[in-house]
Design an enzyme around this catalytic site. Structure first.
Site, PDB file in Angstrom:
ATOM      1  N   SER A 119       0.826  -1.205   0.000  1.00 47.87           N
ATOM      2  CA  SER A 119       0.000   0.000   0.000  1.00 47.87           C
ATOM      3  C   SER A 119       0.858   1.251   0.000  1.00 47.87           C
ATOM      4  O   SER A 119       0.331   2.345  -0.203  1.00 47.87           O
ATOM      5  CB  SER A 119      -0.849   0.040   1.268  1.00 47.87           C
ATOM      6  N   HIS A 140      -1.223  -2.705  -7.059  1.00 48.95           N
ATOM      7  CA  HIS A 140      -1.972  -2.374  -5.843  1.00 48.95           C
ATOM      8  C   HIS A 140      -3.480  -2.509  -6.029  1.00 48.95           C
ATOM      9  O   HIS A 140      -4.137  -1.638  -6.607  1.00 48.95           O
ATOM     10  CB  HIS A 140      -1.601  -0.941  -5.411  1.00 48.95           C
ATOM     11  N   GLU A 152      -4.065   0.152  -8.889  1.00 49.05           N
ATOM     12  CA  GLU A 152      -2.972   1.099  -9.149  1.00 49.05           C
ATOM     13  C   GLU A 152      -1.768   0.326  -9.664  1.00 49.05           C
ATOM     14  O   GLU A 152      -1.390  -0.698  -9.076  1.00 49.05           O
ATOM     15  CB  GLU A 152      -2.571   1.830  -7.861  1.00 49.05           C
ATOM     16  N   ASN A 190      -3.890   5.903  -1.286  1.00 50.68           N
ATOM     17  CA  ASN A 190      -3.612   5.915   0.154  1.00 50.68           C
ATOM     18  C   ASN A 190      -2.940   7.196   0.629  1.00 50.68           C
ATOM     19  O   ASN A 190      -3.033   7.551   1.798  1.00 50.68           O
ATOM     20  CB  ASN A 190      -2.774   4.700   0.546  1.00 50.68           C
TER      21      ASN A 190
HETATM   22  N1  LIG Z   1      -6.101  -4.199   3.876  1.00 53.72           N
HETATM   23  C1  LIG Z   1      -6.266  -3.402   2.837  1.00 53.72           C
HETATM   24  O1  LIG Z   1      -7.280  -2.705   2.724  1.00 53.72           O
HETATM   25  C2  LIG Z   1      -5.206  -3.355   1.769  1.00 53.72           C
HETATM   26  C3  LIG Z   1      -5.517  -2.755   0.539  1.00 53.72           C
HETATM   27  C4  LIG Z   1      -4.558  -2.756  -0.477  1.00 53.72           C
HETATM   28  C5  LIG Z   1      -3.310  -3.316  -0.245  1.00 53.72           C
HETATM   29  N2  LIG Z   1      -3.028  -3.872   0.972  1.00 53.72           N
HETATM   30  C6  LIG Z   1      -1.696  -4.461   1.167  1.00 53.72           C
HETATM   31  O2  LIG Z   1      -1.799  -5.850   0.991  1.00 53.72           O
HETATM   32  C7  LIG Z   1      -0.828  -6.520   1.825  1.00 53.72           C
HETATM   33  C8  LIG Z   1      -1.536  -7.532   2.717  1.00 53.72           C
HETATM   34  O3  LIG Z   1      -2.498  -6.860   3.497  1.00 53.72           O
HETATM   35  P1  LIG Z   1      -3.733  -7.654   4.144  1.00 53.72           P
HETATM   36  O4  LIG Z   1      -4.712  -6.601   4.535  1.00 53.72           O
HETATM   37  O5  LIG Z   1      -4.128  -8.773   3.278  1.00 53.72           O
HETATM   38  O6  LIG Z   1      -3.032  -8.221   5.472  1.00 53.72           O
HETATM   39  P2  LIG Z   1      -3.458  -9.508   6.346  1.00 53.72           P
HETATM   40  O7  LIG Z   1      -2.896  -9.265   7.696  1.00 53.72           O
HETATM   41  O8  LIG Z   1      -4.906  -9.815   6.179  1.00 53.72           O
HETATM   42  O9  LIG Z   1      -2.661 -10.710   5.626  1.00 53.72           O
HETATM   43  C9  LIG Z   1      -1.274 -10.785   5.562  1.00 53.72           C
HETATM   44  C10 LIG Z   1      -0.923 -12.259   5.368  1.00 53.72           C
HETATM   45  O10 LIG Z   1       0.492 -12.343   5.086  1.00 53.72           O
HETATM   46  C11 LIG Z   1       0.946 -13.549   5.687  1.00 53.72           C
HETATM   47  N3  LIG Z   1       2.386 -13.536   5.793  1.00 53.72           N
HETATM   48  C12 LIG Z   1       3.175 -12.864   6.667  1.00 53.72           C
HETATM   49  N4  LIG Z   1       4.473 -13.163   6.449  1.00 53.72           N
HETATM   50  C13 LIG Z   1       4.510 -14.030   5.399  1.00 53.72           C
HETATM   51  C14 LIG Z   1       5.559 -14.714   4.723  1.00 53.72           C
HETATM   52  N5  LIG Z   1       6.832 -14.565   5.073  1.00 53.72           N
HETATM   53  N6  LIG Z   1       5.224 -15.549   3.699  1.00 53.72           N
HETATM   54  C15 LIG Z   1       3.933 -15.721   3.328  1.00 53.72           C
HETATM   55  N7  LIG Z   1       2.898 -15.096   3.957  1.00 53.72           N
HETATM   56  C16 LIG Z   1       3.189 -14.269   4.973  1.00 53.72           C
HETATM   57  C17 LIG Z   1       0.228 -13.576   7.030  1.00 53.72           C
HETATM   58  O11 LIG Z   1       0.240 -14.887   7.591  1.00 53.72           O
HETATM   59  C18 LIG Z   1      -1.178 -13.114   6.625  1.00 53.72           C
HETATM   60  O12 LIG Z   1      -2.012 -14.221   6.284  1.00 53.72           O
HETATM   61  C19 LIG Z   1      -0.089  -5.415   2.565  1.00 53.72           C
HETATM   62  O13 LIG Z   1       1.065  -5.066   1.859  1.00 53.72           O
HETATM   63  C20 LIG Z   1      -1.091  -4.276   2.541  1.00 53.72           C
HETATM   64  O14 LIG Z   1      -0.495  -3.008   2.653  1.00 53.72           O
HETATM   65  C21 LIG Z   1      -3.952  -3.919   1.971  1.00 53.72           C
END
Ligand SMILES: NC(=O)c1ccc[n+]([C@@H]2O[C@H](COP(=O)([O-])OP(=O)(O)OC[C@H]3O[C@@H](n4cnc5c(N)ncnc54)[C@H](O)[C@@H]3O)[C@@H](O)[C@H]2O)c1
Length: 291
Positions: A119, A140, A152, A190
């Site tokens: 993000s 993104h 994005e 963001n």
């Molecule tokens: N939440 C949102 O609204 C949103 C929107 C766009 C982008 N993002 C981005 O997407 C990414 C994930 O966010 P999320 O909301 O899904 O988080 P989340 O906490 O729901 O999921 C993250 C996952 O990553 C896993 N993980 C951690 N370390 C790991 C590794 N070494 N190998 C494999 N898996 C691993 C965790 O076990 C978890 O299941 C982040 O970079 C976040 O910034 C989030």
């Protein structure tokens, strides 16, 4: 280059949504997570969300079954490395992402495009730690992925035109719309959205309003479909805080100072919907404000 198979690393709320839309669009999807539980939960969530689309007449039962059959989970990075496009969607921490890239790099085909769903983190910096900065991009997706139209696309300083055009084509094949953003902290959406949510937490912290009045005000007064605190809970307060820290560090402007109350919620492990509690408590029938 033609993309047929996709490796998704991180099976949290974004990873499962990304796997869902790619499988529905006909790509073979391999899903990976360090947590076996997260992988199982992701597949169950995709199944449930596809069922909802079937019941609303948006997806046929056959297409749902075909999509589910295209999704496999794996703990083996060699499987992920054999795909045409890798999308890293793990926790928003640069050290976590760098470790993931380190572990997948030895297995990648030379032509594989490597992307991050980050993000906010610098795409150029993430790319510089890999063997293929020219084939590396920010990819993104917005949350919830099956619903949100925008993706994005962020080019790092070294990303080549071929890689960019391939991803433009991939986004179109998903039925989504691509927007290009330059590689500066938090990109477009963001950079604007998360400081607004952080400001809402300041308004709460200073006692100008409570959780309900802040969310109601922005819904009824600014026509936002969700209040800023409800939205922060939906995104995940750890992710919101991580993005504010990237903005604060990357742009060195005090206007991006994360609100101490946001920090406190994260320290408490009250990360929003995903942990059952944030600015609202989701453990009962209806969400109850925690302030
Ligand atoms: N939440 C949102 O609204 C949103 C929107 C766009 C982008 N993002 C981005 O997407 C990414 C994930 O966010 P999320 O909301 O899904 O988080 P989340 O906490 O729901 O999921 C993250 C996952 O990553 C896993 N993980 C951690 N370390 C790991 C590794 N070494 N190998 C494999 N898996 C691993 C965790 O076990 C978890 O299941 C982040 O970079 C976040 O910034 C989030």
């Amino acid at each position: 280059m033609a993309v047929q198979s996709v490796g998704v690393i991180g099976a949290g709320q974004m990873g499962n949504g990304i796997a869902h839309v790619f499988a529905l669009a006909g790509y073979d999807v391999l899903l990976n997570d360090i947590s076996a539980e997260a992988m199982q939960a992701a597949v169950a969530t995709i199944d449930k969300n596809l069922d909802r689309q079937v019941s609303r007449g948006k997806v046929s039962a056959e297409d749902k079954a075909a999509a589910m059959a295209r999704i496999r989970t794996t703990t083996d990075m060699a499987d992920i490395g054999a795909t045409d496009l890798v999308i890293e969607a793990a926790t928003e921490r640069e050290d976590v992402k760098n470790k993931i890239f380190e572990s997948v790099l030895p297995h990648l085909k030379p032509e594989t495009i490597l992307t991050s769903n980050t993000s906010s983190i610098s795409i150029t910096r993430l790319a510089s730690r890999t063997d293929r900065p020219e084939k590396f991009m920010g990819f993104h997706f917005m949350n919830p992925v099956p619903v949100m139209q925008l993706v994005e696309l962020i080019r790092g300083i070294a990303t080549n035109e071929d890689t960019y055009q391939t991803l433009v084509g991939v986004v179109a094949s998903l039925g989504k719309t691509a927007a290009s953003a330059e590689d500066f902290p938090a990109f477009i959406v963001n950079r604007i959205l998360v400081p607004m949510m952080n400001e809402a937490v300041y308004v709460l912290y200073e006692g100008v309003g409570n959780v309900r009045s802040i969310d109601e005000s922005m819904k009824l007064g600014a026509n936002h479909p969700m209040g800023p605190l409800e939205l922060a809970d939906f995104i995940g307060l750890d992710t919101c805080l991580a993005i504010m820290n990237v903005l604060h560090d990357g742009l060195a402007d005090t206007k991006y100072r994360p609100c101490p109350l946001l920090v406190k919620y994260v320290e408490a492990g009250w990360l929003g919907r995903k942990t059952g509690r944030g600015f609202y408590d989701y453990r009962g029938e209806t969400p109850v404000p925690t302030r």
